[in-house]
Design a protein around this motif. Sequence first.
Motif, PDB file in Angstrom:
ATOM      1  N   ILE A  93     -60.550 -46.120 -47.014  1.00  9.73           N
ATOM      2  CA  ILE A  93     -60.218 -44.692 -47.097  1.00  9.73           C
ATOM      3  C   ILE A  93     -59.412 -44.476 -48.375  1.00  9.73           C
ATOM      4  CG2 ILE A  93     -59.027 -42.778 -45.954  1.00  9.73           C
ATOM      5  CD1 ILE A  93     -59.260 -44.483 -43.318  1.00  9.73           C
ATOM      6  N   THR A  94     -60.017 -43.869 -49.385  1.00 10.34           N
ATOM      7  CA  THR A  94     -59.323 -43.620 -50.653  1.00 10.34           C
ATOM      8  C   THR A  94     -59.423 -42.149 -51.025  1.00 10.34           C
ATOM      9  OG1 THR A  94     -61.286 -44.005 -52.029  1.00 10.34           O
ATOM     10  CG2 THR A  94     -59.949 -45.938 -51.466  1.00 10.34           C
ATOM     11  N   ARG A 138     -70.440 -53.973 -56.618  1.00 11.07           N
ATOM     12  CA  ARG A 138     -70.651 -52.691 -57.282  1.00 11.07           C
ATOM     13  C   ARG A 138     -70.397 -51.519 -56.335  1.00 11.07           C
ATOM     14  NH1 ARG A 138     -75.560 -53.418 -58.211  1.00 11.07           N
ATOM     15  NH2 ARG A 138     -75.299 -54.633 -60.119  1.00 11.07           N
ATOM     16  N   GLY A 139     -69.591 -50.562 -56.784  1.00 18.19           N
ATOM     17  CA  GLY A 139     -69.343 -49.361 -55.985  1.00 18.19           C
ATOM     18  C   GLY A 139     -68.220 -49.504 -54.981  1.00 18.19           C
ATOM     19  N   SER A 140     -67.653 -50.705 -54.868  1.00 18.89           N
ATOM     20  CA  SER A 140     -66.563 -50.934 -53.906  1.00 18.89           C
ATOM     21  C   SER A 140     -65.227 -50.552 -54.533  1.00 18.89           C
ATOM     22  CB  SER A 140     -66.522 -52.409 -53.483  1.00 18.89           C
ATOM     23  OG  SER A 140     -66.114 -53.214 -54.579  1.00 18.89           O
ATOM     24  N   ILE A 141     -64.184 -50.459 -53.706  1.00 16.48           N
ATOM     25  CA  ILE A 141     -62.847 -50.178 -54.245  1.00 16.48           C
ATOM     26  C   ILE A 141     -62.385 -51.319 -55.140  1.00 16.48           C
ATOM     27  CG2 ILE A 141     -62.043 -48.638 -52.422  1.00 16.48           C
ATOM     28  CD1 ILE A 141     -60.628 -51.115 -51.208  1.00 16.48           C
ATOM     29  N   ALA A 208     -52.060 -48.333 -52.546  1.00 19.80           N
ATOM     30  CA  ALA A 208     -52.807 -47.272 -51.854  1.00 19.80           C
ATOM     31  C   ALA A 208     -53.689 -46.478 -52.810  1.00 19.80           C
ATOM     32  CB  ALA A 208     -51.845 -46.341 -51.133  1.00 19.80           C
ATOM     33  N   LYS A 209     -53.348 -46.465 -54.093  1.00 21.44           N
ATOM     34  CA  LYS A 209     -54.163 -45.757 -55.092  1.00 21.44           C
ATOM     35  C   LYS A 209     -55.589 -46.297 -55.100  1.00 21.44           C
ATOM     36  CE  LYS A 209     -54.636 -45.113 -60.087  1.00 21.44           C
ATOM     37  NZ  LYS A 209     -54.076 -45.458 -61.422  1.00 21.44           N
ATOM     38  N   TYR A 210     -55.707 -47.607 -54.895  1.00 20.54           N
ATOM     39  CA  TYR A 210     -57.024 -48.248 -54.897  1.00 20.54           C
ATOM     40  C   TYR A 210     -57.522 -48.580 -53.491  1.00 20.54           C
ATOM     41  CZ  TYR A 210     -55.994 -48.814 -59.841  1.00 20.54           C
ATOM     42  OH  TYR A 210     -55.669 -48.576 -61.153  1.00 20.54           O
ATOM     43  N   ASP A 213     -55.794 -46.077 -47.232  1.00 18.19           N
ATOM     44  CA  ASP A 213     -55.036 -46.125 -45.980  1.00 18.19           C
ATOM     45  C   ASP A 213     -55.746 -46.939 -44.911  1.00 18.19           C
ATOM     46  OD1 ASP A 213     -53.061 -44.330 -47.027  1.00 18.19           O
ATOM     47  OD2 ASP A 213     -54.523 -42.727 -46.788  1.00 18.19           O
ATOM     48  N   GLY A 214     -56.429 -47.981 -45.325  1.00 16.35           N
ATOM     49  CA  GLY A 214     -57.160 -48.800 -44.366  1.00 16.35           C
ATOM     50  C   GLY A 214     -58.650 -48.544 -44.442  1.00 16.35           C
ATOM     51  N   ILE A 215     -59.364 -49.058 -43.459  1.00 13.35           N
ATOM     52  CA  ILE A 215     -60.820 -48.952 -43.405  1.00 13.35           C
ATOM     53  C   ILE A 215     -61.206 -47.914 -42.356  1.00 13.35           C
ATOM     54  CG2 ILE A 215     -62.974 -50.217 -43.037  1.00 13.35           C
ATOM     55  CD1 ILE A 215     -61.290 -51.235 -45.423  1.00 13.35           C
ATOM     56  N   GLY A 216     -62.028 -46.948 -42.755  1.00 17.75           N
ATOM     57  CA  GLY A 216     -62.432 -45.895 -41.829  1.00 17.75           C
ATOM     58  C   GLY A 216     -63.935 -45.711 -41.782  1.00 17.75           C
TER      59      GLY A 216
END
Length: 261
Positions: A93-94, A138-141, A208-210, A213-216
């Motif tokens: 969750i970003t 690719r495309g991940s945080i 938290a910028k990257y 707040d965890g995985i949603g």
Amino acid sequence: MKKLALLGSLALSMFSLVSVADEKPLRIGIEAAYPPFASKAPDGSIVGFDYDIGNALCEQMKVKCTWVEQEFDGLIPALKVRKIDAILSSMSITDDRKKSVDFTKRYYLTPARLVMKEGTAVSDSLSELKGKKIGVQRGSIHDRFAKEVLAPQGATIVPYGTQNEIYLDITAGRLDGTVADATLLEDGFLKTDAGKGYAFTGPAFTDAKYFGDGIGIAVRKGDKENLERINAAIDGIRASGKYKEIQDKYFNFDIYGPETN
């Protein structure tokens, strides 16, 4: 009188059928290349923590769910064009992703880590990464984090379609390491035969910028119906003990994280 009773029973049956039919089925997008969260069993079926959590949520919501496989960087586009209704694939969750999708409350929380050859020292400054090739999905945080934080320290960031491809190139000597979710790295690589001789190094990354707040679970922007019913289902499986049952099948620690987060 019997006819009236029969008509009443039929009407009730029809109402029940309509009520069940009104519960919309859910098409869930997943990338099955993230053991222990999601991967393929020898028979081709999907297995893993994400998959089991998703099935438990569907059972809690009393809805039929269909799993749709997709490479990770194609999941949000697939959601936007309505090929799927939700993404349950270890997606962080970003703030950046919140511009494109809505997220449920988290369903787990773990830090990101670097994995390199055993004995490789990496300090908090990350200066030791100069000249090193680091693979990211690719495309991940972790892709964004590596390009914005590791690359300025001199690391060469190499994007891949899946984390499994990264592991292959690490063991083949084409990469010096990878940065990804710590639990994913431990169970998907370090605990396997291929991961022998490799280890975590450097600090745990939790900015938290990257890493948010965890995985949603992601749903389309404005999809309040699915957002609310999935959130209620997360609470439901946490309260019933089903979440812990699934967690204990894969991990020997509380992957949900502190309740205050």
